[in-house]
Design a protein around this motif. Sequence first.
Motif, PDB file in Angstrom:
ATOM      1  N   GLN A 105      51.169  52.370  45.754  1.00 60.92           N
ATOM      2  CA  GLN A 105      49.914  51.627  45.746  1.00 60.92           C
ATOM      3  C   GLN A 105      48.777  52.540  46.191  1.00 60.92           C
ATOM      4  O   GLN A 105      48.932  53.346  47.112  1.00 60.92           O
ATOM      5  CB  GLN A 105      49.998  50.408  46.652  1.00 60.92           C
ATOM      6  CG  GLN A 105      50.913  49.318  46.117  1.00 60.92           C
ATOM      7  CD  GLN A 105      50.756  48.017  46.877  1.00 60.92           C
ATOM      8  OE1 GLN A 105      50.397  48.012  48.050  1.00 60.92           O
ATOM      9  NE2 GLN A 105      51.007  46.910  46.210  1.00 60.92           N
ATOM     10  N   HIS A 151      49.583  53.909  51.940  1.00 62.07           N
ATOM     11  CA  HIS A 151      49.141  53.910  50.552  1.00 62.07           C
ATOM     12  C   HIS A 151      48.839  55.348  50.124  1.00 62.07           C
ATOM     13  O   HIS A 151      48.479  56.185  50.953  1.00 62.07           O
ATOM     14  CB  HIS A 151      47.864  53.083  50.381  1.00 62.07           C
ATOM     15  CG  HIS A 151      48.031  51.634  50.702  1.00 62.07           C
ATOM     16  ND1 HIS A 151      48.115  51.155  51.995  1.00 62.07           N
ATOM     17  CD2 HIS A 151      48.113  50.546  49.884  1.00 62.07           C
ATOM     18  CE1 HIS A 151      48.241  49.831  51.970  1.00 62.07           C
ATOM     19  NE2 HIS A 151      48.258  49.447  50.704  1.00 62.07           N
ATOM     20  N   ASP A 294      45.138  50.315  55.660  1.00 67.35           N
ATOM     21  CA  ASP A 294      46.304  51.075  55.195  1.00 67.35           C
ATOM     22  C   ASP A 294      47.579  50.593  55.881  1.00 67.35           C
ATOM     23  O   ASP A 294      48.639  50.483  55.244  1.00 67.35           O
ATOM     24  CB  ASP A 294      46.099  52.566  55.450  1.00 67.35           C
ATOM     25  CG  ASP A 294      47.322  53.387  55.053  1.00 67.35           C
ATOM     26  OD1 ASP A 294      47.718  53.316  53.872  1.00 67.35           O
ATOM     27  OD2 ASP A 294      47.887  54.078  55.927  1.00 67.35           O
TER      28      ASP A 294
END
Length: 312
Positions: A105, A151, A294
């Motif tokens: 992601q 991420h 995050d």
Amino acid sequence: MNTYLLVTLGLLLSCGSVKQAPPMSADTQLLSDVEILSSDAYEGRKTGTKGGEMARTYLNKRFTEIGLKSFPVLERYEQPFSFETSKGIVKGKNMIGYIEGKSEQVIVISAHYDHIGIINNEVYNGADDNASGIAALLKFAAYYSKHQPNHTLIFAAFDAEEMGLRGAKAFVASPPVNIDRIKLNINMDMISHNDKNELYASGTSKYPTLKDYFYTSNPNPKILFGHDDPESGHNDWTNQSDHSAFNDKNIPFIYFGVEDHKDYHQATDEYKNINKKFFSDAANAIMEIIINIDKERDAQQLFHEKLKMKRQ
């Protein structure tokens, strides 16, 4: 315009702060990046000029020093694009680097590096607009080069924002990763010049759950929600910087910026006129919020982490 004060957990964090918060420093490198990019030597960094090329050379150097990776589809971090104007074809180049996360992601952290160049023999240096956003982007990249994110983080220095968000539009039209992997854009445009100690975060009107991550260990600057109501006309900033290209693709965004000031798009937008303490505080606050996002650490989770630490 509905404006909401930032939820600050300063008192909670002051007694044995959670270690994930970034260190607060004098930010010498942060200020140096702004001073260099907004110096006369860079001739206002207009797209398609010598000054713009100099800015890319500097960004390439800093990306390399920090250790950002370059996508295989890009050469030396550069993503070229072109567009037509009344004066002919203009060629621009985005500078794109990334840090691989623990998942696929993606969060895109962005700022534009171009400005408006030389007008009537005066250099429009663009210290706040937007050397400040680029300097913060470099600061965040340096932090994450030493702290692997959850991420994957793409650091995008966009060109030709001043000519109609052309660089950001080129990026979302041909991203270096599948666009479905991009979960969020965090964009910074003018974050170093405000006399009221106020920094706005736009985008939470459309994506209210993003507010859950807005807490910092320092109450400065005052982070306000707003400038994202579609009924507010010109006061709606949704389409006024590079995050607009992401919003058009229904990608959530947070846009950090200040309200217009007397030096906006003037030759006086120089390094000497930014608010250095405000800028340092703003960059640190944005970085804490990025860390929260995050790590998916909202205020409730932080509270439980704090209680757990006290029991140990």
